[in-house]
Design a protein around this motif. Structure first.
Motif, PDB file in Angstrom:
ATOM      1  N   SER A  10     -76.052  12.901 -14.451  1.00 53.89           N
ATOM      2  CA  SER A  10     -77.191  13.813 -14.476  1.00 53.89           C
ATOM      3  C   SER A  10     -78.030  13.649 -13.214  1.00 53.89           C
ATOM      4  O   SER A  10     -78.519  14.637 -12.652  1.00 53.89           O
ATOM      5  CB  SER A  10     -78.069  13.556 -15.706  1.00 53.89           C
ATOM      6  OG  SER A  10     -77.371  13.909 -16.869  1.00 53.89           O
ATOM      7  N   ASP A  59     -76.147  15.294 -10.455  1.00 53.80           N
ATOM      8  CA  ASP A  59     -76.266  16.751 -10.584  1.00 53.80           C
ATOM      9  C   ASP A  59     -77.656  17.206 -10.126  1.00 53.80           C
ATOM     10  O   ASP A  59     -77.790  18.243  -9.461  1.00 53.80           O
ATOM     11  CB  ASP A  59     -76.019  17.183 -12.034  1.00 53.80           C
ATOM     12  CG  ASP A  59     -74.564  17.010 -12.453  1.00 53.80           C
ATOM     13  OD1 ASP A  59     -73.711  16.776 -11.568  1.00 53.80           O
ATOM     14  OD2 ASP A  59     -74.288  17.092 -13.672  1.00 53.80           O
ATOM     15  N   GLY A  60     -78.678  16.427 -10.499  1.00 53.76           N
ATOM     16  CA  GLY A  60     -80.043  16.766 -10.090  1.00 53.76           C
ATOM     17  C   GLY A  60     -80.204  16.704  -8.583  1.00 53.76           C
ATOM     18  O   GLY A  60     -80.855  17.571  -7.970  1.00 53.76           O
ATOM     19  N   GLU A  61     -79.635  15.710  -7.956  1.00 50.86           N
ATOM     20  CA  GLU A  61     -79.701  15.595  -6.494  1.00 50.86           C
ATOM     21  C   GLU A  61     -78.970  16.754  -5.835  1.00 50.86           C
ATOM     22  O   GLU A  61     -79.451  17.339  -4.850  1.00 50.86           O
ATOM     23  CB  GLU A  61     -79.094  14.264  -6.033  1.00 50.86           C
ATOM     24  CG  GLU A  61     -79.963  13.057  -6.336  1.00 50.86           C
ATOM     25  CD  GLU A  61     -79.301  11.751  -5.919  1.00 50.86           C
ATOM     26  OE1 GLU A  61     -78.262  11.781  -5.216  1.00 50.86           O
ATOM     27  OE2 GLU A  61     -79.815  10.696  -6.311  1.00 50.86           O
TER      28      GLU A  61
END
Length: 114
Positions: free
Chosen positions: A98, A101-103
């Protein structure tokens, strides 16, 4: 007269021997009764010992069953702890994904803004 005296002497001896025999018979009957009581008490003790041994065997079986149950419960607890560690590893992996994915999303947005 001498024969009469001798007869009385034998009669007295016979009565004395009869009295001694009666006394010995009485003592023998008492000893026999005591022996019977002792035998009955011995039989009762043997019966109690057999009952105690049977109870001891039952207790040993119960103890073995309880130990086996305890061992099984301990094995289940260990397996549950192992699964918990595996699940925690999956959660940590998912949290890491996660974050990645956020980065990536942030980089994409920054790229789109430029």
């Amino acid at each position: 007269a001498g024969e009469l005296a001798l007869g009385k002497e034998f009669s007295a001896e016979a009565e004395e021997l009869h009295a001694q025999a009666a006394e010995k018979t009485s003592e023998s009957e008492i000893a026999t009764a005591k022996a019977r009581d002792d035998f009955a008490a011995s039989e009762a003790l043997l019966t109690q010992a057999e009952e105690d041994r049977a109870a001891e065997l039952i207790d040993e079986e119960k103890s073995a069953a309880a130990f086996e149950e305890s061992s099984t419960a301990e094995e289940l607890a260990i397996e549950a702890e192992e699964r918990e560690v595996e699940y925690e590893a999956i959660v940590i992996k998912n949290e890491g994904q996660s974050l990645n994915d956020g980065e990536s999303l942030a980089q994409t947005e920054v790229g789109a803004l430029e």
